[in-house]
Scaffold this motif. Structure first.
Motif, PDB file in Angstrom:
ATOM      1  N   ASP A  40       0.827  -1.209   0.000  1.00 53.88           N
ATOM      2  CA  ASP A  40       0.000   0.000   0.000  1.00 53.88           C
ATOM      3  C   ASP A  40       0.861   1.258   0.000  1.00 53.88           C
ATOM      4  O   ASP A  40       0.516   2.248  -0.644  1.00 53.88           O
ATOM      5  CB  ASP A  40      -0.938   0.009   1.215  1.00 53.88           C
ATOM      6  CG  ASP A  40      -1.986  -1.087   1.148  1.00 53.88           C
ATOM      7  OD1 ASP A  40      -2.356  -1.484   0.023  1.00 53.88           O
ATOM      8  OD2 ASP A  40      -2.429  -1.537   2.217  1.00 53.88           O
ATOM      9  N   GLN A  41       1.989   1.235   0.718  1.00 52.49           N
ATOM     10  CA  GLN A  41       2.890   2.379   0.735  1.00 52.49           C
ATOM     11  C   GLN A  41       3.470   2.636  -0.650  1.00 52.49           C
ATOM     12  O   GLN A  41       3.569   3.781  -1.088  1.00 52.49           O
ATOM     13  CB  GLN A  41       4.025   2.151   1.732  1.00 52.49           C
ATOM     14  CG  GLN A  41       3.595   2.209   3.177  1.00 52.49           C
ATOM     15  CD  GLN A  41       4.733   1.898   4.128  1.00 52.49           C
ATOM     16  OE1 GLN A  41       5.887   1.828   3.726  1.00 52.49           O
ATOM     17  NE2 GLN A  41       4.409   1.706   5.392  1.00 52.49           N
ATOM     18  N   GLU A  42       3.835   1.575  -1.347  1.00 54.53           N
ATOM     19  CA  GLU A  42       4.384   1.723  -2.696  1.00 54.53           C
ATOM     20  C   GLU A  42       3.347   2.316  -3.648  1.00 54.53           C
ATOM     21  O   GLU A  42       3.668   3.182  -4.458  1.00 54.53           O
ATOM     22  CB  GLU A  42       4.888   0.379  -3.205  1.00 54.53           C
ATOM     23  CG  GLU A  42       6.126  -0.113  -2.483  1.00 54.53           C
ATOM     24  CD  GLU A  42       6.528  -1.525  -2.877  1.00 54.53           C
ATOM     25  OE1 GLU A  42       5.891  -2.109  -3.783  1.00 54.53           O
ATOM     26  OE2 GLU A  42       7.479  -2.037  -2.270  1.00 54.53           O
ATOM     27  N   THR A  43       2.108   1.870  -3.533  1.00 53.40           N
ATOM     28  CA  THR A  43       1.037   2.401  -4.366  1.00 53.40           C
ATOM     29  C   THR A  43       0.810   3.880  -4.070  1.00 53.40           C
ATOM     30  O   THR A  43       0.632   4.689  -4.987  1.00 53.40           O
ATOM     31  CB  THR A  43      -0.265   1.605  -4.137  1.00 53.40           C
ATOM     32  OG1 THR A  43      -0.027   0.233  -4.399  1.00 53.40           O
ATOM     33  CG2 THR A  43      -1.381   2.113  -5.027  1.00 53.40           C
ATOM     34  N   LEU A  44       0.835   4.240  -2.803  1.00 49.15           N
ATOM     35  CA  LEU A  44       0.655   5.638  -2.417  1.00 49.15           C
ATOM     36  C   LEU A  44       1.801   6.505  -2.943  1.00 49.15           C
ATOM     37  O   LEU A  44       1.576   7.618  -3.428  1.00 49.15           O
ATOM     38  CB  LEU A  44       0.552   5.755  -0.899  1.00 49.15           C
ATOM     39  CG  LEU A  44       0.226   7.127  -0.341  1.00 49.15           C
ATOM     40  CD1 LEU A  44      -1.118   7.614  -0.863  1.00 49.15           C
ATOM     41  CD2 LEU A  44       0.216   7.093   1.167  1.00 49.15           C
ATOM     42  N   LEU A  45       3.019   6.003  -2.894  1.00 49.84           N
ATOM     43  CA  LEU A  45       4.158   6.748  -3.422  1.00 49.84           C
ATOM     44  C   LEU A  45       4.052   6.920  -4.934  1.00 49.84           C
ATOM     45  O   LEU A  45       4.390   7.981  -5.472  1.00 49.84           O
ATOM     46  CB  LEU A  45       5.467   6.056  -3.054  1.00 49.84           C
ATOM     47  CG  LEU A  45       5.877   6.166  -1.588  1.00 49.84           C
ATOM     48  CD1 LEU A  45       7.113   5.306  -1.323  1.00 49.84           C
ATOM     49  CD2 LEU A  45       6.128   7.597  -1.194  1.00 49.84           C
ATOM     50  N   GLN A  46       3.575   5.899  -5.626  1.00 51.54           N
ATOM     51  CA  GLN A  46       3.370   6.020  -7.067  1.00 51.54           C
ATOM     52  C   GLN A  46       2.327   7.093  -7.369  1.00 51.54           C
ATOM     53  O   GLN A  46       2.481   7.884  -8.299  1.00 51.54           O
ATOM     54  CB  GLN A  46       2.929   4.687  -7.668  1.00 51.54           C
ATOM     55  CG  GLN A  46       4.022   3.654  -7.750  1.00 51.54           C
ATOM     56  CD  GLN A  46       3.504   2.320  -8.259  1.00 51.54           C
ATOM     57  OE1 GLN A  46       2.314   2.027  -8.179  1.00 51.54           O
ATOM     58  NE2 GLN A  46       4.408   1.505  -8.780  1.00 51.54           N
ATOM     59  N   LEU A  47       1.276   7.122  -6.592  1.00 46.31           N
ATOM     60  CA  LEU A  47       0.238   8.131  -6.755  1.00 46.31           C
ATOM     61  C   LEU A  47       0.804   9.532  -6.546  1.00 46.31           C
ATOM     62  O   LEU A  47       0.528  10.451  -7.333  1.00 46.31           O
ATOM     63  CB  LEU A  47      -0.902   7.873  -5.759  1.00 46.31           C
ATOM     64  CG  LEU A  47      -2.037   8.874  -5.750  1.00 46.31           C
ATOM     65  CD1 LEU A  47      -2.782   8.844  -7.070  1.00 46.31           C
ATOM     66  CD2 LEU A  47      -2.982   8.569  -4.604  1.00 46.31           C
ATOM     67  N   ALA A  48       1.615   9.707  -5.515  1.00 51.61           N
ATOM     68  CA  ALA A  48       2.226  11.008  -5.252  1.00 51.61           C
ATOM     69  C   ALA A  48       3.162  11.412  -6.386  1.00 51.61           C
ATOM     70  O   ALA A  48       3.186  12.578  -6.794  1.00 51.61           O
ATOM     71  CB  ALA A  48       2.979  10.979  -3.925  1.00 51.61           C
ATOM     72  N   ASP A  49       3.933  10.467  -6.912  1.00 53.42           N
ATOM     73  CA  ASP A  49       4.830  10.763  -8.033  1.00 53.42           C
ATOM     74  C   ASP A  49       4.062  11.203  -9.270  1.00 53.42           C
ATOM     75  O   ASP A  49       4.448  12.158  -9.948  1.00 53.42           O
ATOM     76  CB  ASP A  49       5.692   9.544  -8.369  1.00 53.42           C
ATOM     77  CG  ASP A  49       6.758   9.262  -7.329  1.00 53.42           C
ATOM     78  OD1 ASP A  49       7.079  10.172  -6.530  1.00 53.42           O
ATOM     79  OD2 ASP A  49       7.277   8.123  -7.321  1.00 53.42           O
ATOM     80  N   LEU A  50       2.967  10.517  -9.564  1.00 53.66           N
ATOM     81  CA  LEU A  50       2.153  10.886 -10.718  1.00 53.66           C
ATOM     82  C   LEU A  50       1.514  12.253 -10.540  1.00 53.66           C
ATOM     83  O   LEU A  50       1.426  13.047 -11.481  1.00 53.66           O
ATOM     84  CB  LEU A  50       1.088   9.817 -10.974  1.00 53.66           C
ATOM     85  CG  LEU A  50       1.615   8.472 -11.463  1.00 53.66           C
ATOM     86  CD1 LEU A  50       0.500   7.438 -11.459  1.00 53.66           C
ATOM     87  CD2 LEU A  50       2.215   8.612 -12.846  1.00 53.66           C
TER      88      LEU A  50
END
Length: 59
Positions: A40-50
């Motif tokens: 979930d943390q990785e998904t959230l970081l991807q969202l922030a990057d996008l």
């Protein structure tokens, strides 16, 4: 003339104080980090990057 404009700019265009916002951001990050699993943390970081990428393109 350049010195005058530089001084005028320094007086009128000051950077905003964002210490409170940064502290709130840090606190929110710590809370999310404590509650989410690794995936979930990785998904959230991807969202922030996008989101950051979109903001860069629009500005």
């Amino acid at each position: 003339m350049y010195d005058y404009l530089k001084a005028l700019h320094a007086r009128s265009c000051q950077e905003p104080e964002l210490q409170k916002v940064r502290a709130e951001l840090d606190q929110a990050y710590r809370e999310i980090n404590a509650r989410l699993g690794q995936q979930d943390q990785e998904t959230l970081l991807q969202l922030a990057d996008l989101e950051n990428e979109l903001r860069e393109e629009t500005s």
